[in-house]
Design a protein around this motif. Structure first.
Motif, short mmCIF file in Angstrom:
data_model
loop_
_atom_site.label_atom_id
_atom_site.label_comp_id
_atom_site.label_asym_id
_atom_site.label_seq_id
_atom_site.Cartn_x
_atom_site.Cartn_y
_atom_site.Cartn_z
N TYR A 1 0.89 -1.17 0.00
CA TYR A 1 0.00 0.00 0.00
C TYR A 1 0.92 1.21 0.00
O TYR A 1 1.50 1.54 1.04
CB TYR A 1 -0.87 0.03 1.26
CG TYR A 1 -1.93 -1.04 1.32
CD1 TYR A 1 -3.14 -0.89 0.64
CD2 TYR A 1 -1.74 -2.19 2.07
CE1 TYR A 1 -4.12 -1.86 0.70
CE2 TYR A 1 -2.72 -3.17 2.14
CZ TYR A 1 -3.90 -3.00 1.45
OH TYR A 1 -4.87 -3.95 1.52
N SER B 1 -5.83 -11.34 12.54
CA SER B 1 -6.26 -10.11 11.88
C SER B 1 -5.07 -9.26 11.48
O SER B 1 -4.09 -9.17 12.22
CB SER B 1 -7.13 -9.28 12.83
OG SER B 1 -8.45 -9.66 12.67
N GLY B 2 -5.16 -8.66 10.32
CA GLY B 2 -4.14 -7.72 9.89
C GLY B 2 -2.90 -8.36 9.32
O GLY B 2 -1.92 -7.68 9.03
N CYS B 3 -2.93 -9.68 9.10
CA CYS B 3 -1.73 -10.33 8.58
C CYS B 3 -1.71 -10.34 7.06
O CYS B 3 -0.78 -10.85 6.45
CB CYS B 3 -1.61 -11.76 9.12
SG CYS B 3 -2.92 -12.82 8.51
N GLY B 4 -2.74 -9.79 6.45
CA GLY B 4 -2.68 -9.62 4.99
C GLY B 4 -3.47 -10.64 4.18
O GLY B 4 -3.26 -10.74 2.97
N LYS B 5 -4.38 -11.37 4.81
CA LYS B 5 -5.17 -12.36 4.06
C LYS B 5 -6.02 -11.69 2.99
O LYS B 5 -6.01 -12.10 1.82
CB LYS B 5 -6.08 -13.15 5.01
CG LYS B 5 -5.37 -13.83 6.17
CD LYS B 5 -6.33 -14.56 7.07
CE LYS B 5 -7.34 -13.68 7.78
NZ LYS B 5 -6.74 -12.75 8.76
N SER B 6 -6.78 -10.66 3.40
CA SER B 6 -7.64 -9.97 2.42
C SER B 6 -6.79 -9.32 1.35
O SER B 6 -7.10 -9.39 0.16
CB SER B 6 -8.48 -8.90 3.12
OG SER B 6 -9.27 -9.48 4.11
N THR B 7 -5.71 -8.69 1.78
CA THR B 7 -4.82 -8.02 0.85
C THR B 7 -4.32 -9.00 -0.20
O THR B 7 -4.36 -8.74 -1.40
CB THR B 7 -3.63 -7.41 1.61
OG1 THR B 7 -4.15 -6.52 2.60
CG2 THR B 7 -2.70 -6.67 0.68
N ILE C 1 -7.47 0.31 -4.81
CA ILE C 1 -7.08 1.20 -3.71
C ILE C 1 -5.92 2.08 -4.17
O ILE C 1 -4.93 1.56 -4.71
CB ILE C 1 -6.67 0.36 -2.48
CG1 ILE C 1 -7.85 -0.46 -1.99
CG2 ILE C 1 -6.10 1.23 -1.38
CD1 ILE C 1 -7.48 -1.64 -1.14
N PHE D 1 4.13 1.00 2.11
CA PHE D 1 3.97 0.00 3.16
C PHE D 1 3.86 -1.39 2.57
O PHE D 1 2.97 -1.67 1.75
CB PHE D 1 2.72 0.35 4.00
CG PHE D 1 2.35 -0.70 5.00
CD1 PHE D 1 3.18 -0.98 6.07
CD2 PHE D 1 1.17 -1.41 4.86
CE1 PHE D 1 2.84 -1.95 7.00
CE2 PHE D 1 0.83 -2.39 5.79
CZ PHE D 1 1.66 -2.65 6.85
#
Ligand code: ADP
Ligand code: MG
Lengths: 259, 389
Positions: free
Chosen positions: A14, A39-45, A57, A17
């Motif tokens: 991103y 959470s926040g480990c980048g699965k969705s990303t 994005i 980042f």
């Protein structure tokens, strides 16, 4: 035809980042692959890089390769619009178009692409897709009602119907059940098992029982530390991940959840 | 650890506590729709007031508060009920007051316009002239109605698409810096008094667009309404209904744009994602997700603009060259609107018995037109209410 996905050394950013570092996976056609991790480990990303939704994005970019049956999705002559028509997606929060009827939601992909079809053809597509999403019996009497008027679980199945209506080759699902009650969750899990016959499916889930129930292979993502990029820690047969993981981090994560 | 595996497989879905929380989350998400509805309602309300139209009074929802508090209710409970009652009274009072004012305006207009219905040697509706002070008085609203409707129509046809284009660009195309700067300019323009637009129109726009009007007449003159049949040179073009319409269009662009931009910014990210994920291009995404979502807001914004265009007095009075005839050739000088007539004729009206009633009748017509237009817009919005998020 369902397709094979091969991700090679993918870095996902991103802006400056680095969200996911150096991930490689090989996903066979007609399988269900689950992504798990905190959470926040980048699965969705990571999931969104598989249909180039990540680029929507501002600042979103990747390095590395994502091959769909050997063809690089990020090749210079590849149009992300075509990628997204080939690789369908279902989101965490059910998102039927609020201004459209159930019927129009299902054929939205065709309307967007400007595909002209007869009313009969569209009727067939709507029925086939809604049956495919196990929603037909519940809504066949009210196809012209707003899609947003359905229950949460029905809305999510409507979104699945909308995604499969355009006959994609891969179906990505980002925590499709996280906002649903247990009955709706069950309905969607059953649906995934049926869809596996026609599609290559990748599903992100927070719920490890769900990963165990629906998937053939599981990828465990983790953060090395605060501010560190997410990494793919282990990727293996689901039964192996849950019974005998090779990485300590995987074992900690799984046993942590189950006491 | 095969034991873990067993437990995973045998897990009862219903026991998962996360789903309950998730359900709540989903429900919270649904309430976003209420916010949108409130915004749309607010916009519609503003449009109404801009055009001196209707704003519905809040309806009474709850019965009177119970006389006695149940056991165990503390003093704070009581004070809350007082606050509730005060607030309810204030809200209902304001709503009622609005209705009273509306009714008072209507009654006043009808009452004061009554003398205009008699002693007129022309026909109040069909006569193209405005001489209430001559003897016998000779006046009718035909030409004024024509001028009002046509200039407002031109303003809408030219202004609304441009305004929506600007709003779309600011909300979904421009980069952030650019969007901020442009948005600021639009907001600033929306606050410029109409007198300034009128003077600019008269002293800058009209003289500098004579060539444009003559070009329209020459090359587009096969459309009768663009043909100028009287001018023999470019210098004879000028204060036409077309120019009045264009000045009005420029005037309403910032207003309409500012409102539609806010609506476009409200489009939920997940709705746009839905379009992207189906393989939409930028324009297809806008067409599928943004424009339908903003439909009610765009109509309300257009009504706000229309209200301003219909009621605009000073800018039109400055730009237009009065004439009191229905002239379908819109590039020819001349034209009148209700608002400009009232302003221009007010000075000479008090000297004769029919002067003021005739102008009040013009005001009544304007009042009725805006009321009708607003009601129509509200009906259009309400027709697809269940589809507006
Ligand atoms: N739109 C965004 N812009 C910037 N950073 C983001 C954005 N979305 C997610 N991130 C960051 O990327 C990382 C991974 O997020 P995400 O993929 O949503 O995790 P997960 O789905 O595993 O919970 C997080 O550090 C998050 O803060
Ligand atoms: Mg996520």
């Amino acid at each position: 035809m369902a397709k094979q996905i091969d991700v090679e050394n993918l870095n996902v950013y991103y802006g400056d980042f680095l969200a996911v570092q150096d991930a490689s996976v090989n996903i066979a056609p007609l399988t269900v692959t689950a992504f798990i991790g905190p959470s926040g480990c980048g699965k969705s990303t990571f999931l969104r890089t598989l249909n180039r939704m990540h680029e929507v994005i501002p600042g979103g970019r990747v390095t590395g390769k994502v091959l769909l049956d050997g063809e690089d999705l990020y090749g210079s002559d590849v149009d992300p619009v075509n990628v997204r028509r080939t690789v369908g997606m279902v989101f965490q929060k059910a998102n039927p178009f609020p201004t459209m009827s159930i019927y129009d939601n299902v054929i939205a992909g065709y309307k967007i692409a400007g595909t002209r079809k007869s009313k009969n053809d569209f009727d067939d597509i709507v029925e086939r897709s809604l049956r495919g999403a196990n929603l037909w019996e519940e809504v066949k009497q009210r196809l012209n009602r707003p899609g947003a008027g359905l229950s949460g679980g029905q809305q999510q199945r409507l979104c699945i119907a909308r995604a499969i209506a355009v006959e994609p080759q891969v179906l990505l699902m980002d925590e499709p059940c996280s906002a649903l009650d247990p009955i709706s969750t069950l309905a969607i899990e059953d649906l995934i098992a049926e869809l596996k016959a026609s599609y290559t499916i990748v599903i992100v889930t927070h719920n490890m029982q769900q990963a165990a129930r629906v998937s053939d292979r599981t990828a465990f993502f983790n953060l090395a530390g605060v501010g560190q990029p997410g990494r793919l820690v282990e990727y293996d047969e689901t039964s192996k991940i849950f019974s005998n993981p090779s990485q300590k981090a995987t074992e900690d994560y799984i046993s942590g959840r189950f006491g | 650890m095969p034991e873990t595996w067993d437990r995973v497989a045998a897990d009862d879905r219903a026991a998962d506590p996360r789903t309950a929380e998730a359900e709540l989350l989903a429900e919270a998400g649904e309430h976003g729709t209420a916010a949108t509805e409130a915004l749309t309602g607010r916009l519609a309300g503003t449009a109404g007031s801009g055009a001196s139209g209707t704003v519905a009074a809040p309806t009474r929802r709850h019965g009177a508060a119970p006389a006695a508090a149940p056991h165990g209710v503390s003093i704070t409970g009581r004070s809350t009920r007082v606050g509730d009652r005060v607030f309810k009274g204030l809200a209902a009072g304001s709503g009622g007051l609005l209705l009273v004012v509306m009714a008072a305006i209507a009654v006043f207009l009808i009452w004061k316009a009554l003398p205009a219905f008699s002693g007129n040697s022309g026909n109040l509706i069909t006569t193209q002239a405005w001489r209430p002070q001559s003897s016998p008085p000779f006046f009718g609203i035909a030409a004024i109605l024509f001028g009002t409707v046509v200039s407002a129509l031109i303003a809408m046809l030219v202004g609304v698409p441009v305004a929506i284009g600007i709003a779309l660009f600011i909300a979904h195309y421009a980069r952030r810096r650019m969007a901020t700067v442009l948005g600021g300019i639009v907001d600033l323009l929306a606050a410029v008094p109409s007198l300034v637009f009128g003077m600019w129109g008269l002293y800058f726009l009209v003289p500098n667009t004579r060539g444009f009007q003559s070009w329209l007449s020459e090359y587009w003159g096969w459309l009768p309404f663009l043909k100028n049949t009287t001018a023999t040179s470019t210098a004879q073009y000028g204060q036409s209904l077309l120019m009045a319409g264009i000045v009005l269009a420029i005037m309403i662009v910032p207003t309409v744009s500012a409102v539609t931009r806010e609506v476009f910014l409200q489009v939920p990210g997940e709705t746009m994602d839905a379009a992207w994920a189906l393989g939409a291009t930028k324009w297809e995404m806008v067409r599928t997700a943004v424009l339908p979502f903003g439909r009610a807001g765009m109509i309300s914004a257009a009504m706000l603009g229309l209200g301003r265009a219909l009621g605009e007095t000073i800018a039109v009075a400055l730009v237009l060259n009065s004439g009191f005839v229905i002239n379908p050739h819109l590039t020819e000088p001349g034209g009148d609107t209700f608002a400009s007539t009232i302003a221009l004729k007010f000075g000479e009206a008090s000297g004769s018995p029919k002067g003021i009633p005739a102008l009040v009748f013009a005001g009544l017509c304007l009042f009725v037109i805006t009321l009708l237009v607003n009601s129509a817009a509200r009906m259009i919005i309400a027709r697809r209410r269940e589809f507006t998020a």
